[in-house]
Design a protein around this motif. Structure first.
Motif, short mmCIF file in Angstrom:
data_model
loop_
_atom_site.label_atom_id
_atom_site.label_comp_id
_atom_site.label_asym_id
_atom_site.label_seq_id
_atom_site.Cartn_x
_atom_site.Cartn_y
_atom_site.Cartn_z
N ASP A 277 5.27 8.68 -20.09
CA ASP A 277 4.73 8.46 -21.43
C ASP A 277 5.64 7.55 -22.23
O ASP A 277 5.18 6.72 -23.02
CB ASP A 277 4.56 9.81 -22.14
CG ASP A 277 3.81 9.69 -23.45
OD1 ASP A 277 2.74 9.06 -23.46
OD2 ASP A 277 4.31 10.20 -24.47
N VAL A 278 6.96 7.68 -22.06
CA VAL A 278 7.92 6.80 -22.74
C VAL A 278 7.71 5.35 -22.29
O VAL A 278 7.70 4.43 -23.11
CB VAL A 278 9.37 7.25 -22.46
CG1 VAL A 278 10.37 6.24 -23.03
CG2 VAL A 278 9.62 8.62 -23.05
N ILE A 279 7.57 5.15 -20.99
CA ILE A 279 7.34 3.81 -20.45
C ILE A 279 6.04 3.23 -21.03
O ILE A 279 5.99 2.05 -21.43
CB ILE A 279 7.28 3.85 -18.92
CG1 ILE A 279 8.64 4.28 -18.36
CG2 ILE A 279 6.88 2.48 -18.35
CD1 ILE A 279 8.63 4.56 -16.86
N LYS A 280 5.00 4.04 -21.09
CA LYS A 280 3.72 3.59 -21.62
C LYS A 280 3.85 3.14 -23.08
O LYS A 280 3.35 2.07 -23.47
CB LYS A 280 2.69 4.72 -21.52
CG LYS A 280 1.32 4.37 -22.12
CD LYS A 280 0.56 5.61 -22.52
CE LYS A 280 1.12 6.28 -23.73
NZ LYS A 280 0.96 5.46 -25.00
N SER A 281 4.52 3.95 -23.90
CA SER A 281 4.68 3.61 -25.31
C SER A 281 5.47 2.31 -25.49
O SER A 281 5.15 1.48 -26.35
CB SER A 281 5.37 4.75 -26.06
OG SER A 281 4.57 5.91 -26.06
N GLN A 282 6.50 2.13 -24.68
CA GLN A 282 7.30 0.91 -24.75
C GLN A 282 6.47 -0.31 -24.36
O GLN A 282 6.51 -1.35 -25.01
CB GLN A 282 8.52 1.02 -23.83
CG GLN A 282 9.58 1.98 -24.31
CD GLN A 282 10.64 1.30 -25.17
OE1 GLN A 282 10.73 0.10 -25.22
NE2 GLN A 282 11.44 2.11 -25.85
#
Length: 348
Positions: A277-282
């Motif tokens: 999810d962190v990768i997606k938001s970035q």
């Protein structure tokens, strides 16, 4: 003595037969789908109102610069947001996610039930399938836990096609801090402004920026979300059966038991796949946070993961994880309770 048959007897017998056939007539698959669509939409709407303020804080923690973070933690982020933007800042960009949550949960529950029906059709003998046509949904034999996990993963994968554009719009609005954005590029005024910008700058394909990450998160998350919920419910059912000695179904569980199952399911979903999810938001906010122009400088899934790790180590993948897991408990509890309650009272 021979029994005399009268027209009234024949009429009453025919009427009784018609009533029996009408009563046993199975509900069409389309009707099931429409129910799941409606109940899932309402559950998603209710859950989003509870979840969204936490989600805004989560996204800001995830997307802040790794070398010079704006906030020391969730509480600092909340105080800063309220100071500069007021209470409405917690709900910035909510209109798109609200609709998206309704569509997402509708897709999740429709997909989940449909995949379950497909599994039953392939794993159940034909003669048994005929009997099950006349049974209420909640009275059907339970699927195995592995089958339910598979159905959850499939429903999550289906939902990712709807959710990726919604998440992109939401994230682009949520990373804007205060009246004057600290991000690069354009200052968005609302969801429609984001949509116009994406279409003009990147075309329709721009709405699927971060699709791989969303697909991985939703497929894996669907398996954990539904799987954990069904497992907890199954444990409550076993416990009751041991006490009563009779047959207990999911419809017999109390609201508190359903909410506990939903809460633990939501926590398992978010804790298990949070780094994705962190990768997606970035990825979905590259254009604003890095000032990347049309297609230039936008990182791939692997590039984003490597850069996050090189700057902040493994801890960078868990920024905002605590608040995300915490908010998922009440949100998922309310979603499952709302869906199950509507299904019980209006689904049959």
């Amino acid at each position: 003595m021979e029994t005399q048959t009268t027209p009234n007897t024949i009429l009453l017998g025919t009427e009784s037969l018609f009533q029996q056939q009408h009563k046993e007539e199975p509900k069409s698959n389309l009707r099931h789908q429409l129910n799941d669509l409606m109940f899932g939409s309402i559950a998603g709407m209710v859950g989003k109102f509870v979840e969204y303020p936490f989600d805004t804080i989560k996204v800001r923690l995830q997307t802040q610069p790794l070398d010079q973070p704006h906030f020391s933690g969730p509480w600092d982020c909340l105080k800063t947001l309220l100071k500069h933007e007021g209470l409405k800042g917690l709900f910035t960009g909510m209109s798109s996610p609200l609709v998206g949550s309704m569509v997402e949960n509708a897709a999740l529950f429709v997909g989940y039930r449909q995949v379950q029906r497909m599994i039953r059709s392939y794993s159940t003998p034909i003669d048994e399938l005929e009997k099950q046509k006349y049974m209420a949904e909640e009275d059907l034999p339970a699927l195995s836990m592995s089958q339910l996990v598979l159905a959850g993963a499939a429903s999550g994968a289906i939902a990712s096609f709807v959710l990726t554009p919604v998440e992109l719009i939401k994230c682009k609005l949520q990373v804007q801090i205060g009246k004057h954005s600290v991000t690069h590029g354009v200052q968005f005024t609302g969801p429609f402004h984001v949509i116009q910008h994406v279409v003009k700058t990147h075309g329709l394909s721009g709405f699927y920026r971060g699709f791989l990450a969303t697909l991985l998160r939703e497929a894996g998350g669907g398996a954990f979300w539904f799987g954990s919920y069904e497992y907890i419910c199954a444990q409550f059912i076993k416990r009751r059966e041991m006490k009563t000695g009779g047959v207990v179904l999911k419809k017999d569980l109390s609201p508190y038991e359903l909410m506990l199952g939903g809460a633990l399911g939501g926590m398992a979903y978010n804790a298990s796949l949070y780094p994705v999810d962190v990768i997606k938001s970035q990825m979905q906010t590259d254009e604003q946070l890095l000032g990347s122009a049309k297609g230039a400088g936008q990182r791939t899934f692997v590039q984003t993961a490597k850069e996050i790790y090189s700057v902040g180590g493994y801890k960078a993948f868990y920024r905002g994880c605590g608040i995300t897991v915490a908010r998922s408990a009440p949100t998922s509890a309310i979603i499952f309770l709302t869906y199950e309650t509507l299904s019980r009272h209006f689904g049959n």
